[in-house]
Write a protein that holds these residues in place. Sequence first.
Motif, PDB file in Angstrom:
ATOM      1  N   UNK A  10       4.347  11.030   7.110  1.00  0.00           N
ATOM      2  CA  UNK A  10       4.964  10.311   6.005  1.00  0.00           C
ATOM      3  C   UNK A  10       4.960   8.816   6.277  1.00  0.00           C
ATOM      4  N   UNK A  11       4.841   8.025   5.209  1.00  0.00           N
ATOM      5  CA  UNK A  11       4.853   6.576   5.376  1.00  0.00           C
ATOM      6  C   UNK A  11       5.349   5.862   4.134  1.00  0.00           C
ATOM      7  N   UNK A  12       5.600   4.572   4.319  1.00  0.00           N
ATOM      8  CA  UNK A  12       6.068   3.718   3.238  1.00  0.00           C
ATOM      9  C   UNK A  12       5.264   2.427   3.266  1.00  0.00           C
ATOM     10  N   UNK A  13       4.960   1.889   2.092  1.00  0.00           N
ATOM     11  CA  UNK A  13       4.253   0.626   1.998  1.00  0.00           C
ATOM     12  C   UNK A  13       4.811  -0.222   0.875  1.00  0.00           C
ATOM     13  N   UNK A  14       4.752  -1.522   1.065  1.00  0.00           N
ATOM     14  CA  UNK A  14       5.345  -2.458   0.107  1.00  0.00           C
ATOM     15  C   UNK A  14       4.319  -3.514  -0.276  1.00  0.00           C
ATOM     16  N   UNK A  24       0.388  -1.352  -2.195  1.00  0.00           N
ATOM     17  CA  UNK A  24       1.546  -0.636  -1.662  1.00  0.00           C
ATOM     18  C   UNK A  24       1.153   0.769  -1.212  1.00  0.00           C
ATOM     19  N   UNK A  25       0.324   1.448  -2.002  1.00  0.00           N
ATOM     20  CA  UNK A  25      -0.105   2.812  -1.664  1.00  0.00           C
ATOM     21  C   UNK A  25      -0.942   2.830  -0.389  1.00  0.00           C
ATOM     22  N   UNK A  26      -1.889   1.912  -0.267  1.00  0.00           N
ATOM     23  CA  UNK A  26      -2.728   1.856   0.933  1.00  0.00           C
ATOM     24  C   UNK A  26      -1.888   1.554   2.165  1.00  0.00           C
ATOM     25  N   UNK A  27      -0.910   0.683   2.030  1.00  0.00           N
ATOM     26  CA  UNK A  27      -0.019   0.378   3.158  1.00  0.00           C
ATOM     27  C   UNK A  27       0.823   1.586   3.541  1.00  0.00           C
ATOM     28  N   UNK A  28       1.229   2.381   2.564  1.00  0.00           N
ATOM     29  CA  UNK A  28       2.002   3.592   2.856  1.00  0.00           C
ATOM     30  C   UNK A  28       1.163   4.602   3.636  1.00  0.00           C
ATOM     31  N   UNK A  29      -0.094   4.760   3.264  1.00  0.00           N
ATOM     32  CA  UNK A  29      -0.990   5.667   3.990  1.00  0.00           C
ATOM     33  C   UNK A  29      -1.223   5.141   5.404  1.00  0.00           C
ATOM     34  N   UNK A  30      -1.490   3.850   5.523  1.00  0.00           N
ATOM     35  CA  UNK A  30      -1.706   3.247   6.842  1.00  0.00           C
ATOM     36  C   UNK A  30      -0.476   3.457   7.725  1.00  0.00           C
ATOM     37  N   UNK A  31       0.718   3.289   7.157  1.00  0.00           N
ATOM     38  CA  UNK A  31       1.958   3.501   7.891  1.00  0.00           C
ATOM     39  C   UNK A  31       2.100   4.950   8.332  1.00  0.00           C
ATOM     40  N   UNK A  32       1.706   5.886   7.473  1.00  0.00           N
ATOM     41  CA  UNK A  32       1.820   7.311   7.793  1.00  0.00           C
ATOM     42  C   UNK A  32       0.939   7.710   8.972  1.00  0.00           C
ATOM     43  N   UNK A  59       0.851  10.294  -3.100  1.00  0.00           N
ATOM     44  CA  UNK A  59       1.489   8.982  -3.220  1.00  0.00           C
ATOM     45  C   UNK A  59       2.438   9.000  -4.398  1.00  0.00           C
ATOM     46  N   UNK A  60       3.618   8.422  -4.214  1.00  0.00           N
ATOM     47  CA  UNK A  60       4.540   8.162  -5.323  1.00  0.00           C
ATOM     48  C   UNK A  60       4.754   6.652  -5.360  1.00  0.00           C
ATOM     49  N   UNK A  61       4.439   6.048  -6.507  1.00  0.00           N
ATOM     50  CA  UNK A  61       4.464   4.590  -6.628  1.00  0.00           C
ATOM     51  C   UNK A  61       4.691   4.218  -8.091  1.00  0.00           C
ATOM     52  N   UNK A 108       6.915  -3.817  -5.182  1.00  0.00           N
ATOM     53  CA  UNK A 108       6.596  -2.400  -5.362  1.00  0.00           C
ATOM     54  C   UNK A 108       6.643  -1.682  -4.014  1.00  0.00           C
ATOM     55  N   UNK A 109       7.300  -0.541  -4.002  1.00  0.00           N
ATOM     56  CA  UNK A 109       7.401   0.276  -2.800  1.00  0.00           C
ATOM     57  C   UNK A 109       6.781   1.633  -3.092  1.00  0.00           C
ATOM     58  N   UNK A 110       5.848   2.039  -2.232  1.00  0.00           N
ATOM     59  CA  UNK A 110       5.185   3.339  -2.363  1.00  0.00           C
ATOM     60  C   UNK A 110       5.573   4.208  -1.177  1.00  0.00           C
ATOM     61  N   UNK A 111       5.605   5.512  -1.411  1.00  0.00           N
ATOM     62  CA  UNK A 111       5.783   6.462  -0.318  1.00  0.00           C
ATOM     63  C   UNK A 111       4.566   7.390  -0.294  1.00  0.00           C
ATOM     64  N   UNK A 112       4.228   7.826   0.907  1.00  0.00           N
ATOM     65  CA  UNK A 112       3.037   8.659   1.068  1.00  0.00           C
ATOM     66  C   UNK A 112       3.355   9.854   1.955  1.00  0.00           C
TER      67      UNK A 112
END
Length: 121
Positions: A10-14, A24-32, A59-61, A108-112
């Motif tokens: 799981x990850x989060x991106x902003x 935001x979505x790509x950052x959430x995946x990278x974080x995960x 992804x939820x964004x 914008x904050x995305x979760x992955x």
Amino acid sequence: MARKRFIVEMGMGIDQHGQEPTVAAARAVRNAIANNALIGVFEVAGLSDPDEMIVEVQIAVPYPEQVREEEVLAVLPFGRKSLTVQDGGMMVEGRAIEILQDKNDEMLIAIAAVTVLIDKD
């Protein structure tokens, strides 16, 4: 063959400036995936090539219809990749800064959730 889940990350991106849900979505995946070494896909699951992994990304964004799939999946170095995007995440009021090309005050904050699956007999 049956697909078996190997790991769920799981990850989060902003995106604080630019209001780009893809960023935001790509950052959430990278974080995960940032702190994982999937040694087990070789040593436990017996894969010989990392592209044999099946990698499903959820992804939820905010503004999911604006997400550019290929840019988000490009974050993943290996695997047979797929992406599902849904409305969610969060918008937080920030501050528009003209020099950063902000369109408005939204951050914008995305979760992955990134699921690695293995085909097993």
